[in-house]
Design a protein around this motif. Structure first.
Motif, PDB file in Angstrom:
ATOM      1  N   ASN A   1      36.769   7.108 -21.191  1.00  0.00           N
ATOM      2  CA  ASN A   1      38.061   7.942 -21.994  1.00  0.00           C
ATOM      3  C   ASN A   1      39.146   7.123 -21.388  1.00  0.00           C
ATOM      4  OD1 ASN A   1      39.325   9.233 -24.074  1.00  0.00           O
ATOM      5  ND2 ASN A   1      39.684  10.995 -22.540  1.00  0.00           N
ATOM      6  N   LEU A   2      40.006   6.582 -22.325  1.00  0.00           N
ATOM      7  CA  LEU A   2      41.257   6.096 -21.703  1.00  0.00           C
ATOM      8  C   LEU A   2      42.425   6.831 -22.330  1.00  0.00           C
ATOM      9  CD1 LEU A   2      40.472   2.328 -22.410  1.00  0.00           C
ATOM     10  CD2 LEU A   2      40.230   3.531 -20.182  1.00  0.00           C
ATOM     11  N   PRO A   3      42.756   8.002 -21.587  1.00  0.00           N
ATOM     12  CA  PRO A   3      43.910   8.711 -22.268  1.00  0.00           C
ATOM     13  C   PRO A   3      45.275   8.000 -21.820  1.00  0.00           C
ATOM     14  CG  PRO A   3      42.394   9.919 -20.564  1.00  0.00           C
ATOM     15  CD  PRO A   3      42.439   8.409 -20.182  1.00  0.00           C
ATOM     16  N   ASP A   4      46.236   8.447 -22.976  1.00  0.00           N
ATOM     17  CA  ASP A   4      47.571   8.061 -22.747  1.00  0.00           C
ATOM     18  C   ASP A   4      48.165   9.517 -22.585  1.00  0.00           C
ATOM     19  OD1 ASP A   4      49.834   6.681 -22.921  1.00  0.00           O
ATOM     20  OD2 ASP A   4      50.111   6.723 -24.986  1.00  0.00           O
ATOM     21  N   THR A   5      48.187   9.729 -21.164  1.00  0.00           N
ATOM     22  CA  THR A   5      48.221  11.188 -20.887  1.00  0.00           C
ATOM     23  C   THR A   5      49.748  11.643 -21.070  1.00  0.00           C
ATOM     24  OG1 THR A   5      46.852  10.810 -19.128  1.00  0.00           O
ATOM     25  CG2 THR A   5      48.039  12.797 -18.673  1.00  0.00           C
ATOM     26  N   VAL A   6      50.729  10.609 -21.066  1.00  0.00           N
ATOM     27  CA  VAL A   6      51.964  10.971 -21.281  1.00  0.00           C
ATOM     28  C   VAL A   6      52.746  10.467 -22.636  1.00  0.00           C
ATOM     29  CG1 VAL A   6      52.433  11.385 -18.929  1.00  0.00           C
ATOM     30  CG2 VAL A   6      52.785   9.048 -19.814  1.00  0.00           C
ATOM     31  N   GLY A   7      51.668  10.080 -23.438  1.00  0.00           N
ATOM     32  CA  GLY A   7      52.152   9.921 -25.010  1.00  0.00           C
ATOM     33  C   GLY A   7      53.153   8.460 -24.845  1.00  0.00           C
ATOM     34  N   PHE A   8      52.994   7.480 -23.867  1.00  0.00           N
ATOM     35  CA  PHE A   8      53.950   6.521 -23.566  1.00  0.00           C
ATOM     36  C   PHE A   8      53.662   5.265 -24.430  1.00  0.00           C
ATOM     37  CE2 PHE A   8      55.307   2.756 -20.920  1.00  0.00           C
ATOM     38  CZ  PHE A   8      56.733   3.355 -20.938  1.00  0.00           C
ATOM     39  N   ARG A   9      52.693   5.040 -24.917  1.00  0.00           N
ATOM     40  CA  ARG A   9      52.242   3.665 -25.448  1.00  0.00           C
ATOM     41  C   ARG A   9      52.566   3.429 -27.189  1.00  0.00           C
ATOM     42  NH1 ARG A   9      53.087  -0.034 -22.094  1.00  0.00           N
ATOM     43  NH2 ARG A   9      52.287   0.600 -19.987  1.00  0.00           N
ATOM     44  N   LEU A  10      52.553   2.501 -27.379  1.00  0.00           N
ATOM     45  CA  LEU A  10      52.908   1.862 -28.846  1.00  0.00           C
ATOM     46  C   LEU A  10      51.364   1.667 -29.314  1.00  0.00           C
ATOM     47  CD1 LEU A  10      56.220  -0.072 -28.885  1.00  0.00           C
ATOM     48  CD2 LEU A  10      56.023   2.627 -29.060  1.00  0.00           C
ATOM     49  N   PRO A  11      51.186   1.284 -30.668  1.00  0.00           N
ATOM     50  CA  PRO A  11      49.812   1.195 -31.462  1.00  0.00           C
ATOM     51  C   PRO A  11      49.396  -0.141 -30.893  1.00  0.00           C
ATOM     52  CG  PRO A  11      51.155   2.433 -33.049  1.00  0.00           C
ATOM     53  CD  PRO A  11      52.091   2.225 -31.880  1.00  0.00           C
ATOM     54  N   SER A  12      50.340  -1.212 -30.909  1.00  0.00           N
ATOM     55  CA  SER A  12      49.961  -2.346 -30.337  1.00  0.00           C
ATOM     56  C   SER A  12      49.415  -2.614 -28.886  1.00  0.00           C
ATOM     57  CB  SER A  12      50.984  -3.363 -30.700  1.00  0.00           C
ATOM     58  OG  SER A  12      52.130  -2.990 -29.722  1.00  0.00           O
ATOM     59  N   GLU A  13      50.132  -1.786 -27.991  1.00  0.00           N
ATOM     60  CA  GLU A  13      49.597  -1.634 -26.620  1.00  0.00           C
ATOM     61  C   GLU A  13      48.303  -0.962 -26.450  1.00  0.00           C
ATOM     62  OE1 GLU A  13      53.797  -1.359 -24.287  1.00  0.00           O
ATOM     63  OE2 GLU A  13      53.332   0.143 -25.772  1.00  0.00           O
ATOM     64  N   ILE A  14      48.121  -0.023 -27.432  1.00  0.00           N
ATOM     65  CA  ILE A  14      46.686   0.886 -27.122  1.00  0.00           C
ATOM     66  C   ILE A  14      45.653  -0.037 -27.867  1.00  0.00           C
ATOM     67  CG2 ILE A  14      45.514   2.811 -28.282  1.00  0.00           C
ATOM     68  CD1 ILE A  14      47.412   3.807 -25.981  1.00  0.00           C
ATOM     69  N   GLY A  15      45.818  -0.677 -28.724  1.00  0.00           N
ATOM     70  CA  GLY A  15      45.033  -1.645 -29.509  1.00  0.00           C
ATOM     71  C   GLY A  15      44.561  -2.744 -28.512  1.00  0.00           C
ATOM     72  N   LYS A  16      45.482  -3.315 -27.804  1.00  0.00           N
ATOM     73  CA  LYS A  16      45.244  -4.353 -26.631  1.00  0.00           C
ATOM     74  C   LYS A  16      44.538  -3.744 -25.657  1.00  0.00           C
ATOM     75  CE  LYS A  16      47.880  -7.962 -24.113  1.00  0.00           C
ATOM     76  NZ  LYS A  16      47.707  -7.518 -22.713  1.00  0.00           N
ATOM     77  N   MET A  17      44.865  -2.535 -25.160  1.00  0.00           N
ATOM     78  CA  MET A  17      43.999  -1.939 -23.937  1.00  0.00           C
ATOM     79  C   MET A  17      42.520  -1.805 -24.296  1.00  0.00           C
ATOM     80  SD  MET A  17      45.040   1.676 -22.000  1.00  0.00           S
ATOM     81  CE  MET A  17      44.758   2.707 -23.382  1.00  0.00           C
ATOM     82  N   VAL A  18      42.477  -1.186 -25.544  1.00  0.00           N
ATOM     83  CA  VAL A  18      41.159  -0.751 -26.027  1.00  0.00           C
ATOM     84  C   VAL A  18      40.157  -1.946 -26.232  1.00  0.00           C
ATOM     85  CG1 VAL A  18      39.652   0.074 -27.988  1.00  0.00           C
ATOM     86  CG2 VAL A  18      41.802   1.490 -26.824  1.00  0.00           C
ATOM     87  N   LYS A  19      40.639  -3.116 -26.863  1.00  0.00           N
ATOM     88  CA  LYS A  19      40.154  -4.263 -26.976  1.00  0.00           C
ATOM     89  C   LYS A  19      39.611  -4.726 -25.547  1.00  0.00           C
ATOM     90  CE  LYS A  19      39.505  -8.491 -29.325  1.00  0.00           C
ATOM     91  NZ  LYS A  19      38.305  -8.622 -28.766  1.00  0.00           N
ATOM     92  N   GLU A  20      40.213  -4.918 -24.740  1.00  0.00           N
ATOM     93  CA  GLU A  20      40.144  -5.505 -23.279  1.00  0.00           C
ATOM     94  C   GLU A  20      39.088  -4.949 -22.594  1.00  0.00           C
ATOM     95  OE1 GLU A  20      43.525  -6.866 -21.373  1.00  0.00           O
ATOM     96  OE2 GLU A  20      42.382  -7.582 -19.476  1.00  0.00           O
ATOM     97  N   MET A  21      39.197  -3.315 -22.805  1.00  0.00           N
ATOM     98  CA  MET A  21      38.244  -2.620 -22.173  1.00  0.00           C
ATOM     99  C   MET A  21      36.771  -2.682 -22.903  1.00  0.00           C
ATOM    100  SD  MET A  21      37.427  -0.890 -19.382  1.00  0.00           S
ATOM    101  CE  MET A  21      38.846  -0.361 -18.755  1.00  0.00           C
ATOM    102  N   SER A  22      36.890  -2.621 -24.215  1.00  0.00           N
ATOM    103  CA  SER A  22      35.681  -2.839 -24.850  1.00  0.00           C
ATOM    104  C   SER A  22      34.986  -4.268 -24.708  1.00  0.00           C
ATOM    105  CB  SER A  22      36.002  -2.796 -26.537  1.00  0.00           C
ATOM    106  OG  SER A  22      35.880  -1.818 -27.047  1.00  0.00           O
ATOM    107  N   ASP A  23      35.622  -5.149 -24.551  1.00  0.00           N
ATOM    108  CA  ASP A  23      35.107  -6.594 -24.599  1.00  0.00           C
ATOM    109  C   ASP A  23      34.566  -6.328 -22.855  1.00  0.00           C
ATOM    110  OD1 ASP A  23      35.764  -7.341 -27.027  1.00  0.00           O
ATOM    111  OD2 ASP A  23      37.518  -8.407 -26.239  1.00  0.00           O
ATOM    112  N   PHE A  24      34.963  -5.608 -21.977  1.00  0.00           N
ATOM    113  CA  PHE A  24      34.679  -5.895 -20.625  1.00  0.00           C
ATOM    114  C   PHE A  24      33.411  -4.895 -20.528  1.00  0.00           C
ATOM    115  CE2 PHE A  24      34.621  -3.585 -16.486  1.00  0.00           C
ATOM    116  CZ  PHE A  24      34.267  -4.743 -15.556  1.00  0.00           C
ATOM    117  N   VAL A  25      33.348  -3.778 -21.203  1.00  0.00           N
ATOM    118  CA  VAL A  25      32.029  -2.627 -21.180  1.00  0.00           C
ATOM    119  C   VAL A  25      30.940  -3.352 -21.867  1.00  0.00           C
ATOM    120  CG1 VAL A  25      31.502  -0.586 -21.775  1.00  0.00           C
ATOM    121  CG2 VAL A  25      33.659  -0.845 -20.435  1.00  0.00           C
ATOM    122  N   LYS A  26      31.244  -4.178 -23.098  1.00  0.00           N
ATOM    123  CA  LYS A  26      30.144  -4.473 -23.634  1.00  0.00           C
ATOM    124  C   LYS A  26      29.098  -3.656 -24.134  1.00  0.00           C
ATOM    125  CE  LYS A  26      30.285  -9.493 -22.394  1.00  0.00           C
ATOM    126  NZ  LYS A  26      30.873  -9.526 -20.571  1.00  0.00           N
TER     127      LYS A  26
END
Ligand code: KIV
Ligand code: ZN
Length: 519
Positions: free
Chosen positions: A168-193
């Motif tokens: 789970n990748l929490p945005d604990t302080v609600g800081f990120r914008l959708p494009s940034e969350i998308g990028k983070m999730v994509k990179e982690m997804s590709d890594f976790v495979k």
């Protein structure tokens, strides 16, 4: 077409309960868990077992009750938390431990005072220990939104090796914008495979919790953590009902995705939680707000009469809101009609419960001409969630304040004995509460008081919510009262808060521990 299921992880009973003023007693938590199961959530985060004996007890009871959803407990990455979590969910049919540690530089340095290597070590031993209790272990990188990707990959790799099945990748302080969350999730997804399911948990500090969650789905997240009515720390979490209805309504975009949520249970679930917590969704709240389906302007009303879809993207009935069938029973309605109505509203009661509520309904119907769905919902909720009543209001008489001193005479039953006393106060409510204090011997401090009318009309039921502390070192208790008479509802709410306090007294130790900030 084969659709991929997005798992809905509901954290109303854990992160939602961290909303200021949203503490619930065990009976209330069980009732909510049962409704969440009926709603179809995949995972119910039932609480934080190590936070207090009361939390542990609620998770244990929910584990014994829920059959179709996974029951989960949160645990910091420390042995005693994980043991408490494992023990609390032991009786659940399907169970999960959710352990977490902060991974952002600011949290590691200032809060944990640990080096990144120490954090990885702690996370790995936490996950490995959790695996000795359950097969299903979720690991959260707290404050992932502000963590460095290289470090997150390192820790994620290590915890997957140790047995984590969801990351789970929490945005604990609600800081990120959708494009940034998308990028983070994509990179982690590709890594976790595919070695683990990727999940997100988005707080709503910038009002982006739902948008961020939807973007995460587009980039590989297959579990979304959320709460009903968007409850949660500070500005809350992503609202379950908004995420689910966005996926359902915009199938042109979310092609191939679905959830297991029975959307017709959304409105009943939202009402149950609002009635129990006393926290009403704002009127213009999407999906479940009072005005979400109200058309005020003449142009809109005209359009709606001609063709509903001119101004309506969701049918109210899709979320279980039956606008046409709102006006219901009266004093001549029989038990069968009443039972039928309860079933339609989603309440399954045994004979005992049905009789108790039918009796209340008859008393209400004698005084109130028409009874609405929301009246019935509140009636059932207040009956079903009452904890053991140590004190019960028997009678109350008020002397008016016009020109004189506001005073109240109150009779309370305790241990089969009735006690009557009278007292004065700065105002009528003050007089009532002070008299209750005198009779019971407990000194309450009123922190918050609110009254809301449940339906329309002068004879609407008053729903009073109070927040009271009975001991400066312990958290405030919430009490609810429901009556045609606001003063009676106030007295009932105050006594309800005392009963909740007594039911938890001695068990409460570190209630409301801040799970996101302490380790
Ligand atoms: O917001 C947060 O980071 C949390 C975690 C414990 C998942 O609630
Ligand atoms: Zn959170």
């Amino acid at each position: 077409m084969n659709q991929e299921i997005i798992k809905i992880f509901d954290t109303t009973l854990r992160d939602g309960e961290q909303s200021p003023g949203a503490s619930m007693n065990t009976e209330e938590k069980i009732q909510i868990a049962v409704q969440l199961e009926r709603l179809g959530v995949d995972i119910i985060e039932a609480g934080f077992a190590a936070a207090s004996p009361g939390d542990f007890d609620a998770i244990d009871k929910i584990s014994q009750r829920v059959q179709n959803s996974i029951v989960c407990s949160l645990a910091r990455a420390v042995e005693k938390d994980i043991k408490a979590a494992g023990d609390a969910i032991a009786k659940a049919k399907s169970k999960r431990i959710h352990t977490f540690i902060a991974t952002s530089p600011i949290h590691m340095q200032h809060k944990l005072k640990m080096t990144p290597n120490e954090v990885i070590k702690r996370a790995v031993s936490a996950v490995a220990y959790a695996r000795t209790f359950v097969r299903d272990v979720e690991f959260s990188c707290e404050d992932a939104g502000r963590s460095e990707m290289t470090f997150m990959k390192e820790i994620v790799d290590a915890v997957i090796e140790a047995g984590a099945t969801t990351i789970n990748l929490p945005d604990t302080v609600g800081f990120r914008l959708p494009s940034e969350i998308g990028k983070m999730v994509k990179e982690m997804s590709d890594f976790v495979k595919g070695r683990a399911i990727i999940s997100v948990h988005n707080h709503n500090d910038l009002g982006l919790g739902v948008a961020n969650s939807l973007e995460a789905i587009m980039h590989g997240a297959r579990q979304i953590e959320c709460t009903v009515n968007g409850l949660g720390e500070r500005a809350g979490n992503a609202a379950l009902e908004e995420i689910v209805m966005a996926i359902k309504t915009r199938q042109d975009i979310f092609k191939g995705f679905d959830t297991r949520i029975n959307t017709k249970e959304i409105y009943p679930t939202s009402r149950l939680i609002a009635n129990i917590t006393g926290i009403e969704p704002q009127p213009n709240k999407a999906i479940v707000g009072k005005n979400a389906f109200a058309h005020e302007s003449g142009i809109h009303q005209d359009g709606m009469l001609k063709h509903k879809e001119t101004y309506e993207i969701i049918r109210p009935s899709d979320i279980g809101l039956d606008l046409e069938d709102t006006l219901i029973l009266g004093k001549h309605s029989g038990r069968a009609a009443f039972k039928d109505k309860l079933a339609k509203l989603g309440f399954e009661l045994d004979e005992f419960g049905l009789n108790a509520i039918f009796e209340k309904f008859k008393i209400l119907a004698d005084k109130k001409k028409v009874i609405y769905d929301d009246d019935i919902r509140a009636l059932v909720t207040s009956e079903m969630t009452h904890i053991q009543k140590a004190y019960e209001l028997v009678a109350m008489q008020l002397m008016d304040s016009t020109g004189g001193v506001p005073s109240a005479a109150v009779t309370i039953r305790h241990n089969d004995m009735e006690t009557t006393d009278a007292g004065i106060g700065g105002g009528t409510i003050d007089a009532v509460f002070k008299t209750i204090d005198r009779i019971t011997g407990y000194q309450g401090t009123l922190i918050d008081y609110s009254v809301k009318s449940l339906s329309q009309g002068k004879d609407a039921l008053a729903n009073v919510t109070v927040k009271v502390t009975f001991n400066d070192n312990e958290p405030a208790m919430i009490g609810h009262g429901l009556s045609l008479d606001t003063m009676l509802a106030s007295a009932e709410a105050y006594i309800g808060a005392l009963n909740s306090y007594l039911s938890m007294e001695g068990k409460l130790k570190i209630k409301n521990i801040d799970s996101c900030k302490t380790i």
